[in-house]
Design a protein around this motif. Sequence first.
Motif, PDB file in Angstrom:
ATOM      1  N   THR A 152       0.848  -1.192   0.000  1.00 25.97           N
ATOM      2  CA  THR A 152       0.000   0.000   0.000  1.00 25.97           C
ATOM      3  C   THR A 152       0.886   1.245   0.000  1.00 25.97           C
ATOM      4  O   THR A 152       2.077   1.173   0.340  1.00 25.97           O
ATOM      5  CB  THR A 152      -0.905   0.031   1.245  1.00 25.97           C
ATOM      6  OG1 THR A 152      -0.070   0.131   2.419  1.00 25.97           O
ATOM      7  CG2 THR A 152      -1.765  -1.226   1.329  1.00 25.97           C
ATOM      8  N   VAL A 153       0.308   2.377  -0.367  1.00 30.59           N
ATOM      9  CA  VAL A 153       1.065   3.632  -0.397  1.00 30.59           C
ATOM     10  C   VAL A 153       1.621   3.947   0.986  1.00 30.59           C
ATOM     11  O   VAL A 153       2.766   4.389   1.131  1.00 30.59           O
ATOM     12  CB  VAL A 153       0.168   4.787  -0.888  1.00 30.59           C
ATOM     13  CG1 VAL A 153       0.902   6.116  -0.759  1.00 30.59           C
ATOM     14  CG2 VAL A 153      -0.232   4.557  -2.341  1.00 30.59           C
ATOM     15  N   THR A 154       0.839   3.681   2.018  1.00 33.96           N
ATOM     16  CA  THR A 154       1.272   3.981   3.387  1.00 33.96           C
ATOM     17  C   THR A 154       2.504   3.173   3.772  1.00 33.96           C
ATOM     18  O   THR A 154       3.483   3.705   4.292  1.00 33.96           O
ATOM     19  CB  THR A 154       0.137   3.684   4.381  1.00 33.96           C
ATOM     20  OG1 THR A 154      -1.003   4.463   4.033  1.00 33.96           O
ATOM     21  CG2 THR A 154       0.561   4.013   5.805  1.00 33.96           C
ATOM     22  N   VAL A 155       2.464   1.877   3.496  1.00 36.42           N
ATOM     23  CA  VAL A 155       3.597   1.014   3.824  1.00 36.42           C
ATOM     24  C   VAL A 155       4.832   1.404   3.027  1.00 36.42           C
ATOM     25  O   VAL A 155       5.946   1.482   3.560  1.00 36.42           O
ATOM     26  CB  VAL A 155       3.237  -0.468   3.554  1.00 36.42           C
ATOM     27  CG1 VAL A 155       4.466  -1.362   3.692  1.00 36.42           C
ATOM     28  CG2 VAL A 155       2.144  -0.925   4.504  1.00 36.42           C
ATOM     29  N   LYS A 156       4.623   1.652   1.744  1.00 34.82           N
ATOM     30  CA  LYS A 156       5.736   2.032   0.865  1.00 34.82           C
ATOM     31  C   LYS A 156       6.392   3.325   1.342  1.00 34.82           C
ATOM     32  O   LYS A 156       7.620   3.407   1.485  1.00 34.82           O
ATOM     33  CB  LYS A 156       5.218   2.184  -0.563  1.00 34.82           C
ATOM     34  CG  LYS A 156       6.203   2.808  -1.535  1.00 34.82           C
ATOM     35  CD  LYS A 156       5.536   3.025  -2.888  1.00 34.82           C
ATOM     36  CE  LYS A 156       6.413   3.820  -3.829  1.00 34.82           C
ATOM     37  NZ  LYS A 156       5.733   4.069  -5.124  1.00 34.82           N
ATOM     38  N   ASN A 157       5.590   4.346   1.589  1.00 37.62           N
ATOM     39  CA  ASN A 157       6.122   5.651   1.980  1.00 37.62           C
ATOM     40  C   ASN A 157       6.799   5.610   3.348  1.00 37.62           C
ATOM     41  O   ASN A 157       7.784   6.305   3.590  1.00 37.62           O
ATOM     42  CB  ASN A 157       5.016   6.699   1.971  1.00 37.62           C
ATOM     43  CG  ASN A 157       4.536   7.010   0.563  1.00 37.62           C
ATOM     44  OD1 ASN A 157       5.185   6.624  -0.418  1.00 37.62           O
ATOM     45  ND2 ASN A 157       3.410   7.680   0.442  1.00 37.62           N
ATOM     46  N   LYS A 158       6.257   4.799   4.249  1.00 35.97           N
ATOM     47  CA  LYS A 158       6.849   4.699   5.584  1.00 35.97           C
ATOM     48  C   LYS A 158       8.264   4.151   5.489  1.00 35.97           C
ATOM     49  O   LYS A 158       9.190   4.665   6.135  1.00 35.97           O
ATOM     50  CB  LYS A 158       5.986   3.782   6.459  1.00 35.97           C
ATOM     51  CG  LYS A 158       6.512   3.654   7.879  1.00 35.97           C
ATOM     52  CD  LYS A 158       5.598   2.753   8.713  1.00 35.97           C
ATOM     53  CE  LYS A 158       6.136   2.596  10.139  1.00 35.97           C
ATOM     54  NZ  LYS A 158       5.262   1.724  10.965  1.00 35.97           N
ATOM     55  N   HIS A 159       8.443   3.117   4.657  1.00 40.92           N
ATOM     56  CA  HIS A 159       9.798   2.574   4.508  1.00 40.92           C
ATOM     57  C   HIS A 159      10.698   3.553   3.780  1.00 40.92           C
ATOM     58  O   HIS A 159      11.868   3.724   4.134  1.00 40.92           O
ATOM     59  CB  HIS A 159       9.776   1.243   3.752  1.00 40.92           C
ATOM     60  CG  HIS A 159      11.149   0.718   3.471  1.00 40.92           C
ATOM     61  ND1 HIS A 159      11.775   0.872   2.252  1.00 40.92           N
ATOM     62  CD2 HIS A 159      12.045   0.091   4.290  1.00 40.92           C
ATOM     63  CE1 HIS A 159      12.986   0.344   2.324  1.00 40.92           C
ATOM     64  NE2 HIS A 159      13.174  -0.146   3.537  1.00 40.92           N
ATOM     65  N   LEU A 160      10.170   4.191   2.749  1.00 40.77           N
ATOM     66  CA  LEU A 160      10.960   5.137   1.959  1.00 40.77           C
ATOM     67  C   LEU A 160      11.536   6.239   2.842  1.00 40.77           C
ATOM     68  O   LEU A 160      12.733   6.536   2.791  1.00 40.77           O
ATOM     69  CB  LEU A 160      10.090   5.741   0.856  1.00 40.77           C
ATOM     70  CG  LEU A 160      10.749   6.740  -0.095  1.00 40.77           C
ATOM     71  CD1 LEU A 160      11.877   6.073  -0.867  1.00 40.77           C
ATOM     72  CD2 LEU A 160       9.711   7.294  -1.058  1.00 40.77           C
ATOM     73  N   LEU A 161      10.708   6.832   3.687  1.00 41.92           N
ATOM     74  CA  LEU A 161      11.183   7.918   4.549  1.00 41.92           C
ATOM     75  C   LEU A 161      12.115   7.400   5.646  1.00 41.92           C
ATOM     76  O   LEU A 161      12.949   8.156   6.148  1.00 41.92           O
ATOM     77  CB  LEU A 161       9.990   8.648   5.172  1.00 41.92           C
ATOM     78  CG  LEU A 161       9.128   9.448   4.185  1.00 41.92           C
ATOM     79  CD1 LEU A 161       7.973  10.118   4.904  1.00 41.92           C
ATOM     80  CD2 LEU A 161       9.972  10.511   3.457  1.00 41.92           C
ATOM     81  N   SER A 162      11.976   6.116   6.011  1.00 42.54           N
ATOM     82  CA  SER A 162      12.863   5.568   7.043  1.00 42.54           C
ATOM     83  C   SER A 162      14.307   5.521   6.558  1.00 42.54           C
ATOM     84  O   SER A 162      15.234   5.437   7.368  1.00 42.54           O
ATOM     85  CB  SER A 162      12.400   4.161   7.438  1.00 42.54           C
ATOM     86  OG  SER A 162      12.716   3.210   6.428  1.00 42.54           O
ATOM     87  N   LEU A 163      14.504   5.560   5.239  1.00 42.45           N
ATOM     88  CA  LEU A 163      15.858   5.549   4.677  1.00 42.45           C
ATOM     89  C   LEU A 163      16.536   6.912   4.810  1.00 42.45           C
ATOM     90  O   LEU A 163      17.732   7.036   4.561  1.00 42.45           O
ATOM     91  CB  LEU A 163      15.815   5.140   3.201  1.00 42.45           C
ATOM     92  CG  LEU A 163      15.246   3.756   2.890  1.00 42.45           C
ATOM     93  CD1 LEU A 163      15.193   3.538   1.388  1.00 42.45           C
ATOM     94  CD2 LEU A 163      16.068   2.663   3.554  1.00 42.45           C
TER      95      LEU A 163
END
Length: 590
Positions: A152-163
Motif C-alpha cells: 500500500t502507499v502507506t507502507v511504501k512511503n513509511k519505509h521510503l522515509l525511514s531511509l
Amino acid sequence: MSSSRAAGVSLSQSLTSSISQLPEMTIKALKKDTNNLAGPNKKIKQDACKKYLKEYKKFVNGKIESVTHPVTKKPLSRKDRIDFIADQCRTAFSLRLSDSGSRSSSSRSSSSRSSKSKSKSDSEDINPYYENLKIPLEFKDIDKILEYPTKTVTVKNKHLLSLFKKTKNLTIVQATEILENYLKDPAITNTNVLLYRKIRDNIKENYLRIYDPFMQAANFNDYIKNTYYEITDYAPTSMKLTRAKVIILKTANNLFNEAIFYSDNNKTADDFRRNLKENYYKYYAIEFMLLQLKKHYNYRHIGEQAQLYLRLIDKLIEGTINVTDPDASISFEKSRSWSASPEDPILKAEYKTNKETELARIMDAGKEYAGSINDADFYTMDEWKDMSLRKLKNVIVIPYEENGKIYANAYYVKSLYKAWYLAVKDSKPFLNPANRKEFKQQDKVKILEVIQDLYPGLREPRYGSTGGRSDISVTYTNDYMTTYAIKIHYIYQCEETYSGVCKHLLLKIEFPSRFAYTDDNAPDDDTVVPLAYNPTFLFDMINNLMRQNKVIGKKIPFKMADPFKEFNNLERLLTKAEYMRFFDKVRLML
C-alpha cells in the motif's frame, strides 16, 4: 535539477516508452472506445486535456492513486488506459506535460527561467542526500524496495522515509527521486545494490517488461492481471491459465531441477553451493512472481501449486537442502583401507602382540558364557585370525539366551550392521543368526556404539522397502486402463497437506498397463511381452537399486542413472521394445 522540472522531462519520455510497449490489440481496444479519444472533433477537448494532464503528473509522481476520466468523470486506475488518454491529449493539442497548466505563455516562460536558476542548487543538493541513506543499504531494505508495487502507499512511503531519518522536511517525491538516482548511479557498487539491479532486470526481462519498483501498486496489479489473469474477449480463460503455468510454474520447476541435478556446470557439492549463490537473483525473481500467482489464485489449484514451488525455491534461497542425507545408507561395496602387518621388525612385533591381544579378547569372552565363541564371522565367513588388527578392533561380542543358558557370538560389526540395514529395508525382523530370534534393543545400541569408529555419526537404519535417502521416494501406480507409472519424488516438509509432507516429481517413466505377460510371446503383437519381463520383477529390481542409491545417487547434485535418464519424462508411454530395453538395462545395473 528541481523535482517538478525533472518530473516534467521524465514524464514525457516515460509516456512515449509506455505507449510504444502497449500491445497492438490493447491499442485497438482503447481506440474503439470513443470516450478515450482527444481532438477538436473528439469527445475530449483541449481544456479537459489540460486538466487531465495535471492529474496525470500527480498520479505518476505518486501523489494520487487514480485519475479522473475527462469524459465519464469516473476514476481510472488502469495504467494502459491512463497513458493512452495522456498521449491522445498531448498529441491532439500539442501539449507538453510540463506546460499542461492554464498559465499564460509569459508565466510559463518566467517559471521556466525560475526552474533553470533553481536547478543548479537542487542538483547540488541530491548527492549530499546519499550520505543520509543507510549506506550500504541492507538487503532487507532492497527486499522492501523491490516489493514496493505490491504494498500500500502507506507502507511504501513509511519505509521510503525511514531511509532518510537524518533528513528533515523531505517530501515523498524528493525521497523517491533521490533513491531512484542512487540505485541507478553506476558509481554505486554496493553488493546489495548490484543484487537489486540483477533481480529487477530479471523480473523485467522474463516476466513483467514494464516492472519498476517505483511504479504504482494499482498499475502493477493491472499489468499482472492483463498479462496473466484477466479474462478478455481476445484471451480466453484457458489461454491465460496455460500462460501462467508455463511462464512461472514451469520456470520454478526448471530452476529447482537445474539446482539439484548433475550437469556440466554442476558436478560436485561445491558446484551446487556456488550455483546457489550465483543464481540467487533468479530464485528471488521467480519467488516474487510465485507470490503474485498465489495472491491472485488463492484457494485455487494454481495458487496451491505456486505455494508448493515457493517452499522449494525457499529451500534454495535459504540453503536448507541436504547435500548428503546424514541417515543415508553407507556404501557397503566399498571397504575402507586396512593396514596390513608393517615391514619394520620392531613395529611388526608390536603389531603381532596387539593382534594377539584382540584375538584373546574375542575368544576368551567365551569363558563368561556357556559354549565357545565362533572363530569366524557369520556373514563373511572370514576367520578372526586372518583379519587385520584394525578389523579385529571392530569385532563385537553379543550374548543371547537359549534354553535357560547364556551363550555369546562374535561379529564383525560392519557385517552385523549391514544385516540390520537390509532387514529394515526389506521390512523384515533383524534376527540373530545363532538362534533366529530378534536382536534386543540393548544389542542394537551396542552395535551403533562400536560402528561409530568406522562411520562416525551413523544412525539406526530406518528406511522402508524402497529405501535410499530419507528425502527420496519411489512409487508405482496402475490405473488398470492405460498406464503403469514409475515415479521418483523429492520429499520435503510443508504445511499444505495433513501429513505436512509434500512431493516434487524428479523422474517419471510410463508404460502401457495393457501389456500381457505370457510364456508364449507373440513377436508381432505389440501388447504381448515375455513373462520374464513382468513389472513385478522390474519394481523389485528398482527397489533394490534404490536401497543402494543407484538410481539418482546419494548426494546432491543427483546424477540420474542412464537407463532412467533415457526414458524419463517422455510425455508418452513406452513402446513394447522400449519397455523391454529399459528392463534389460535396469537388470544390468544390479
